[in-house]
Scaffold this motif. Structure first.
Motif, PDB file in Angstrom:
ATOM      1  N   LYS A  48     -12.468 -36.169  34.132  1.00 15.30           N
ATOM      2  CA  LYS A  48     -12.019 -34.569  33.515  1.00 15.30           C
ATOM      3  C   LYS A  48     -11.256 -33.948  34.527  1.00 15.30           C
ATOM      4  N   HIS A  80     -21.751 -38.385  27.794  1.00 17.07           N
ATOM      5  CA  HIS A  80     -20.629 -38.354  28.706  1.00 17.07           C
ATOM      6  C   HIS A  80     -19.211 -39.675  28.106  1.00 17.07           C
ATOM      7  N   ALA A 135     -15.840 -36.366  32.187  1.00 15.30           N
ATOM      8  CA  ALA A 135     -16.219 -34.630  31.535  1.00 15.30           C
ATOM      9  C   ALA A 135     -17.150 -34.897  30.398  1.00 15.30           C
TER      10      ALA A 135
END
Length: 336
Positions: A251, A114, A86
């Motif tokens: 994610k 990230h 993510a």
């Protein structure tokens, strides 16, 4: 009564939040975790892995229960390229400016899009100085037949092949097959002396004198040395691998908000200093370094002289050339 029921439901709901962390063993102070739980009214569950490859394999196989993971920089490149990470919301991590720019200069994700650097560590060697009177800071120690059966090497492809490459004066990120073949031969020779390839037991082994020479991670060795002064850490003069472990949010994270909060929490200077001294790894947090003890910074596992630092390298993602290392590692493991 209704008000009380609502209050209790809210309290249960707040406490039901659980942050799942996937990291290396002994990598976050239990006291730091406890403080975070108290401050955020949540529960933290910590699972551990013993290599980047095993962590990656588990996530690729579909493990989706983790909110915060601590891979090494080279593996983060792989994970990001595959869309597993993510994007970080910097507004939720106001302590980001505490990260040392010199460390950011050595990693791929320089803008922390990230990933956020957590530790800067070395794979070094440690000896029992009461058992080895003529120890030297060199990878050549693994060639000593007198130590046969009392030695361990890391059960990590990049670290142990990297050590052999460094002993020959080659880069730990070489793509040259002749260099890799030579490193393979060195490792097979060393293998005759080692008790085993090992990522965990070497700590208790060097402490108890079951092993007299081990290849291990600087923070682990520092923790053992703090308890046992007969353990001495040596940084091989030929150079060592540098690992920058970083914090990333997958994610698939269910508690991304809480994961951001944890990153920010461990970047607080006082918390980072406490965490650093507990685990024995250097955290690249500039204001935190002013809060640790001078003894901590004097340790060879923490601060490496500039001339030796120049010979150390960060493990990089090799892309398709990683297959060359896998082939060498298979040959070493199969050798008798």
């Amino acid at each position: 009564m209704k008000t009380l029921v609502c209050f209790l439901l809210l309290a249960v709901s707040a406490c039901a939040q659980t942050l799942h962390i996937y990291t290396w063993a002994d990598y976050v102070s239990p006291e730091v975790v406890e403080k975070f739980e108290k401050q955020h009214g949540c529960k933290v569950v910590v699972d551990t892995f013993d290599s980047n490859e095993s962590m990656y394999a588990k996530l690729k196989a579909g493990a989706t229960g983790y909110d915060l993971v601590f891979p090494t920089a080279y593996m983060i490149q792989v994970m990001n390229a595959q869309g597993m990470l993510a994007k970080l919301d910097h507004t939720k991590v106001p302590n980001l400016p505490n990260i040392d720019p010199a460390v950011l200069a050595k990693v791929t994700d320089k803008t922390m899009e990230h990933s956020v650097p957590y530790t800067f560590a070395y794979a070094a060697i440690a000896v029992r100085k009461d058992k080895i009177k003529d120890a030297e800071a060199s990878w050549a120690m693994f060639d000593r037949p007198a130590l046969a059966g009392r030695v361990t090497l890391l059960d990590d492809m990049r670290e142990s092949i990297g050590a052999a490459l460094k002993s020959l004066g080659h880069s730990i990120n070489t793509r040259d097959e002749a260099h890799l073949a030579a490193a393979r031969d060195v490792l097979i020779r060393w293998k005759k002396n080692i008790a085993r390839f090992d990522n965990e037991g070497y700590k208790a082994g060097i402490d108890s004198a079951e092993f007299h020479l081990v290849h291990g991670y600087s923070g682990d060795l520092f923790q053992v040395q703090m308890e046992n002064p007969k353990v001495e850490i040596l940084i091989p003069r030929e150079g060592v691998t540098i690992g920058c472990d970083e914090m990333v949010i997958p994610k698939t994270a269910k508690q991304a908000e809480l994961a951001h909060a944890f990153i920010n929490f461990v970047l607080d200077p006082a918390i980072a200093a406490e965490n650093m001294e507990w685990m024995g790894y250097y955290c690249p947090n500039k204001p935190a370094l002013e809060k640790v003890s001078p003894e901590f910074l004097k340790n060879p596992a923490i601060t490496i002289p500039a001339e030796l630092q120049a010979k150390c390298e960060v493990i990089e993602d090799l892309g398709p050339d990683l297959a060359k290392y896998s082939k060498v590692w298979d040959q070493v493991k199969a050798a008798h």
